[in-house]
Write an enzyme that holds these catalytic residues in place. Sequence first.
Site, PDB file in Angstrom:
ATOM      1  N   GLN A  64       0.839  -1.195   0.000  1.00 53.73           N
ATOM      2  CA  GLN A  64       0.000   0.000   0.000  1.00 53.73           C
ATOM      3  C   GLN A  64       0.871   1.241   0.000  1.00 53.73           C
ATOM      4  O   GLN A  64       1.992   1.234   0.506  1.00 53.73           O
ATOM      5  CB  GLN A  64      -0.963   0.016   1.185  1.00 53.73           C
ATOM      6  CG  GLN A  64      -0.307   0.092   2.542  1.00 53.73           C
ATOM      7  CD  GLN A  64      -1.310  -0.105   3.660  1.00 53.73           C
ATOM      8  OE1 GLN A  64      -2.150  -0.995   3.592  1.00 53.73           O
ATOM      9  NE2 GLN A  64      -1.219   0.722   4.683  1.00 53.73           N
ATOM     10  N   GLY A  65       0.350   2.276  -0.612  1.00 54.24           N
ATOM     11  CA  GLY A  65       1.032   3.559  -0.661  1.00 54.24           C
ATOM     12  C   GLY A  65       0.005   4.666  -0.524  1.00 54.24           C
ATOM     13  O   GLY A  65      -1.192   4.457  -0.722  1.00 54.24           O
ATOM     14  N   TYR A  66       0.504   5.843  -0.197  1.00 55.10           N
ATOM     15  CA  TYR A  66      -0.389   6.959   0.097  1.00 55.10           C
ATOM     16  C   TYR A  66      -0.295   8.042  -0.962  1.00 55.10           C
ATOM     17  O   TYR A  66       0.790   8.514  -1.297  1.00 55.10           O
ATOM     18  CB  TYR A  66      -0.073   7.517   1.487  1.00 55.10           C
ATOM     19  CG  TYR A  66      -0.502   6.547   2.551  1.00 55.10           C
ATOM     20  CD1 TYR A  66      -1.771   6.634   3.112  1.00 55.10           C
ATOM     21  CD2 TYR A  66       0.311   5.491   2.923  1.00 55.10           C
ATOM     22  CE1 TYR A  66      -2.199   5.702   4.041  1.00 55.10           C
ATOM     23  CE2 TYR A  66      -0.111   4.557   3.852  1.00 55.10           C
ATOM     24  CZ  TYR A  66      -1.366   4.675   4.402  1.00 55.10           C
ATOM     25  OH  TYR A  66      -1.800   3.745   5.304  1.00 55.10           O
ATOM     26  N   LEU A  67      -1.462   8.401  -1.496  1.00 56.83           N
ATOM     27  CA  LEU A  67      -1.572   9.503  -2.444  1.00 56.83           C
ATOM     28  C   LEU A  67      -1.637  10.823  -1.672  1.00 56.83           C
ATOM     29  O   LEU A  67      -1.178  11.851  -2.152  1.00 56.83           O
ATOM     30  CB  LEU A  67      -2.812   9.323  -3.317  1.00 56.83           C
ATOM     31  CG  LEU A  67      -2.809   8.009  -4.097  1.00 56.83           C
ATOM     32  CD1 LEU A  67      -4.202   7.571  -4.450  1.00 56.83           C
ATOM     33  CD2 LEU A  67      -1.952   8.155  -5.325  1.00 56.83           C
ATOM     34  N   ASN A  85      -0.345   3.130   9.743  1.00 60.17           N
ATOM     35  CA  ASN A  85       0.359   2.783   8.504  1.00 60.17           C
ATOM     36  C   ASN A  85       0.830   4.018   7.740  1.00 60.17           C
ATOM     37  O   ASN A  85       1.925   4.022   7.181  1.00 60.17           O
ATOM     38  CB  ASN A  85      -0.514   1.911   7.615  1.00 60.17           C
ATOM     39  CG  ASN A  85      -0.652   0.501   8.146  1.00 60.17           C
ATOM     40  OD1 ASN A  85       0.292  -0.089   8.642  1.00 60.17           O
ATOM     41  ND2 ASN A  85      -1.849  -0.053   8.026  1.00 60.17           N
TER      42      ASN A  85
END
Length: 173
Positions: free
Chosen positions: A28-31, A150
């Site tokens: 997962q990654g964050y925009l 996270n």
Amino acid sequence: MPIEIERKFLLASDAWRTAVERSEPIAQGYLVGAQALREGHARASVRARLAGERAWLNIKAATPGIARAEFEYPIPVVDARALLASLCDGVLEKVRHHVRVDGMLFEVDEFEGDNHGLIVAEIELPAVDAPFPRPAWLGREVSALTRYYNVNLIAHPYRQWSPAERATEDAAC
């Protein structure tokens, strides 16, 4: 508005491993991530998550605590891969283990990469004061410590934590 009620714990032992029903790798990654939240430019994190052949966008309120507004939307896997590869400021990887205790699901996240060594158990509840089982392997609660969120583990990974942070003392992220 959908509300996620989630409690988060460190683990007191590896005894949970014998009860794992299934495990899945997650990326997962964050925009919209920790920096925008810290600087007051956003009121929610926005992440892309990929788990096997499933993917979704998640929007979660930036309020600390166990009850937070959360929205999730399925997206095509190919889109999630593109978002993670090109629009996120890093990718958090973990293996999520599903462990059922007295009919309730604990999700045990075993982090990889820069967060290797961190393992937390989460349980979602129907109400803030809902009772839940406390198996012997469940350790100290860290639900209120935002460094365990996270979104913050990308900006301040576990390998960079001070001894006080690792001891779960209430130190800043």
